[in-house]
Design an enzyme around this catalytic site. Structure first.
Site, PDB file in Angstrom:
ATOM      1  N   ARG A  38       0.886  -1.179   0.000  1.00  0.00           N
ATOM      2  CA  ARG A  38       0.000   0.000   0.000  1.00  0.00           C
ATOM      3  C   ARG A  38       0.915   1.218   0.000  1.00  0.00           C
ATOM      4  O   ARG A  38       1.732   1.374   0.911  1.00  0.00           O
ATOM      5  CB  ARG A  38      -0.921  -0.002   1.220  1.00  0.00           C
ATOM      6  CG  ARG A  38      -1.671   1.310   1.405  1.00  0.00           C
ATOM      7  CD  ARG A  38      -2.749   1.244   2.441  1.00  0.00           C
ATOM      8  NE  ARG A  38      -3.891   0.469   1.967  1.00  0.00           N
ATOM      9  CZ  ARG A  38      -5.072   0.434   2.580  1.00  0.00           C
ATOM     10  NH1 ARG A  38      -5.278   1.122   3.685  1.00  0.00           N
ATOM     11  NH2 ARG A  38      -6.052  -0.296   2.088  1.00  0.00           N
ATOM     12  N   HIS A  70      -7.606   0.735  -6.226  1.00  0.00           N
ATOM     13  CA  HIS A  70      -7.777  -0.134  -5.055  1.00  0.00           C
ATOM     14  C   HIS A  70      -8.405  -1.457  -5.534  1.00  0.00           C
ATOM     15  O   HIS A  70      -9.547  -1.765  -5.210  1.00  0.00           O
ATOM     16  CB  HIS A  70      -8.670   0.572  -4.025  1.00  0.00           C
ATOM     17  CG  HIS A  70      -8.600  -0.004  -2.653  1.00  0.00           C
ATOM     18  ND1 HIS A  70      -7.848  -1.129  -2.340  1.00  0.00           N
ATOM     19  CD2 HIS A  70      -9.200   0.377  -1.482  1.00  0.00           C
ATOM     20  CE1 HIS A  70      -7.984  -1.393  -1.052  1.00  0.00           C
ATOM     21  NE2 HIS A  70      -8.795  -0.504  -0.520  1.00  0.00           N
ATOM     22  N   GLN A 105     -10.133  -4.160  -3.178  1.00  0.00           N
ATOM     23  CA  GLN A 105     -11.468  -3.806  -2.692  1.00  0.00           C
ATOM     24  C   GLN A 105     -12.544  -4.208  -3.695  1.00  0.00           C
ATOM     25  O   GLN A 105     -13.634  -4.642  -3.328  1.00  0.00           O
ATOM     26  CB  GLN A 105     -11.542  -2.298  -2.414  1.00  0.00           C
ATOM     27  CG  GLN A 105     -12.865  -1.856  -1.817  1.00  0.00           C
ATOM     28  CD  GLN A 105     -13.107  -2.396  -0.422  1.00  0.00           C
ATOM     29  OE1 GLN A 105     -12.264  -2.261   0.443  1.00  0.00           O
ATOM     30  NE2 GLN A 105     -14.273  -3.009  -0.193  1.00  0.00           N
ATOM     31  N   ASP A 123     -17.606   6.524  -1.270  1.00  0.00           N
ATOM     32  CA  ASP A 123     -16.357   6.431  -0.510  1.00  0.00           C
ATOM     33  C   ASP A 123     -16.175   7.769   0.196  1.00  0.00           C
ATOM     34  O   ASP A 123     -16.898   8.735  -0.088  1.00  0.00           O
ATOM     35  CB  ASP A 123     -15.180   6.136  -1.477  1.00  0.00           C
ATOM     36  CG  ASP A 123     -13.887   5.794  -0.743  1.00  0.00           C
ATOM     37  OD1 ASP A 123     -13.928   5.561   0.487  1.00  0.00           O
ATOM     38  OD2 ASP A 123     -12.830   5.775  -1.396  1.00  0.00           O
ATOM     39  N   CYS A 174     -16.492   1.038   0.986  1.00  0.00           N
ATOM     40  CA  CYS A 174     -15.296   0.236   1.315  1.00  0.00           C
ATOM     41  C   CYS A 174     -14.870   0.381   2.768  1.00  0.00           C
ATOM     42  O   CYS A 174     -14.136  -0.464   3.279  1.00  0.00           O
ATOM     43  CB  CYS A 174     -14.157   0.579   0.364  1.00  0.00           C
ATOM     44  SG  CYS A 174     -13.565   2.275   0.504  1.00  0.00           S
ATOM     45  N   ARG A 230     -13.306  -9.094   2.222  1.00  0.00           N
ATOM     46  CA  ARG A 230     -11.896  -8.809   1.925  1.00  0.00           C
ATOM     47  C   ARG A 230     -11.051 -10.036   2.249  1.00  0.00           C
ATOM     48  O   ARG A 230     -10.098 -10.346   1.546  1.00  0.00           O
ATOM     49  CB  ARG A 230     -11.402  -7.600   2.748  1.00  0.00           C
ATOM     50  CG  ARG A 230     -12.085  -6.269   2.432  1.00  0.00           C
ATOM     51  CD  ARG A 230     -11.771  -5.763   1.032  1.00  0.00           C
ATOM     52  NE  ARG A 230     -10.362  -5.586   0.792  1.00  0.00           N
ATOM     53  CZ  ARG A 230      -9.650  -4.519   1.150  1.00  0.00           C
ATOM     54  NH1 ARG A 230     -10.234  -3.505   1.734  1.00  0.00           N
ATOM     55  NH2 ARG A 230      -8.353  -4.444   0.874  1.00  0.00           N
TER      56      ARG A 230
HETATM   57  N1   CP Z   1     -11.213  -0.428   2.668  1.00  0.00           N
HETATM   58  C1   CP Z   1      -9.935  -0.498   3.073  1.00  0.00           C
HETATM   59  O1   CP Z   1      -8.988  -0.649   2.281  1.00  0.00           O
HETATM   60  O2   CP Z   1      -9.793  -0.464   4.423  1.00  0.00           O
HETATM   61  P1   CP Z   1      -8.407  -0.256   5.179  1.00  0.00           P
HETATM   62  O3   CP Z   1      -7.895   1.112   4.821  1.00  0.00           O
HETATM   63  O4   CP Z   1      -8.776  -0.369   6.648  1.00  0.00           O
HETATM   64  O5   CP Z   1      -7.462  -1.332   4.769  1.00  0.00           O
END
Ligand code: CP
Length: 300
Positions: free
Chosen positions: A104, A131, A134, A218, A257, A285
């Site tokens: 990430r 992403h 997700q 989001d 998400c 997830r």
């Molecule tokens: N939706 C998501 O990626 O959550 P986090 O940022 O908690 O990993």
């Protein structure tokens, strides 16, 4: 031979993506019925986080453990990345010690550079551009709750940022129509050729949601944009509540998400509306990422 990466939904073909989602549904059943699925015994996942996470980290870490493997959490502060070791050098080194890596990063370019130098599969755990993990969970959730997504109408309301961009890719890969409603100042700038015939860009949430099968939003301030003070003003009128969902298809589903900011992109109640599946989406997830790891390690 180059390893198989997952930086974008376009790194997989349509059939591959459907197979990953189907395997996620199967792995969920195995998990819930206690059926062993240790397909990654002895394998090690490295997880590099430049930005914070709850769902992505826990889903990958718990998932790898349940697959019989293990994982290592790495962040800049506790590694030489924080002292300026180049990302490409880190990729070359970690490729000799690990089986697969998830990153990430605030800049998509960082993940792309890592993947270019790596000789093991690399997963985008979220960047400023995309992403994709997700989306695997979102598509799994829609299919479980409402059946096939092909031919459906999806409304994305809010910020034209990484989640929106991944929905734009998903529209092409899963063959649905996407209506994106954003303020003009936050419209997506990412519109790949493959997605063009699937996507309509709008500025009016009501038009986007009208008779939609899936409504998605989001946060208005994604990680790294929290200090931009004018955001609440820009997104005035873009909040999702139960009245907005009333204008969608009566059988619509609502996804987010998470984490959510109640009082901004959602009101106090909509996450727990009967049409919302945000908690199942978060739980998925785990299963979808397990399916992705298996696929990239060719153990599925
Ligand atoms: N939706 C998501 O990626 O959550 P986090 O940022 O908690 O990993």
């Amino acid at each position: 031979m180059k390893p198989k990466h997952f930086l974008s939904l376009f790194d997989c073909g349509e059939e591959e993506l459907h197979a990953i989602v189907a395997r996620g549904i199967e792995l969920k059943e195995h998990q819930q019925t206690g059926k062993s699925h240790t397909t990654c015994a002895g394998r090690v996942l490295g997880m590099i986080f430049e930005l914070r996470s709850t769902r992505t980290r826990v889903a990958f870490e718990a998932g790898m453990y349940q697959l019989g493997g293990s994982s290592i959490f790495l962040n800049a502060d506790d590694t030489q990345l924080g002292r300026g070791e180049p990302i490409e050098d880190t990729a070359r080194v970690l490729s000799q010690m690990l089986d697969i890596v998830m990153i990430r990063a605030s800049k998509h370019e960082t993940i792309a550079k890592f993947a270019e130098a790596a000789t093991i599969p690399v997963i985008n755990g979220m960047s400023d551009l995309l992403h994709p993990c997700q989306l695997l969970a979102d598509i799994q959730t829609f299919i479980e709750q409402r059946g096939p997504i092909k031919g459906r109408t999806v409304a994305f309301v809010g910020d034209g940022y990484n989640m929106c961009n991944s929905y734009i890719e998903a529209a092409a890969q899963f063959d649905f129509q996407l209506r994106v409603a954003t303020p003009r100042s936050h419209a997506p700038t990412y519109l790949p050729a493959e997605s063009r015939r699937h996507v309509v860009l709008l500025e009016d949430p009501a038009s986007a949601v009208d008779n939609a099968d899936l409504v998605v939003t989001d946060v208005w301030s994604s990680m790294g944009h929290e200090q931009e003070l004018d955001r609440k003003q820009s997104f005035d009128g873009f909040q999702i509540d139960s009245h907005v969902l009333d204008n969608a298809n009566p059988g619509c589903l609502f996804l987010h998400c998470l984490p959510a900011h109640r009082g901004e992109e959602v009101d106090e109640f909509v996450l727990d509306d009967p049409r919302s599946a945000v908690w199942q989406e978060a739980g998925n997830r785990l299963h979808s990422q397990k399916a992705l790891i298996e696929h990239l390690l060719s153990v599925d």
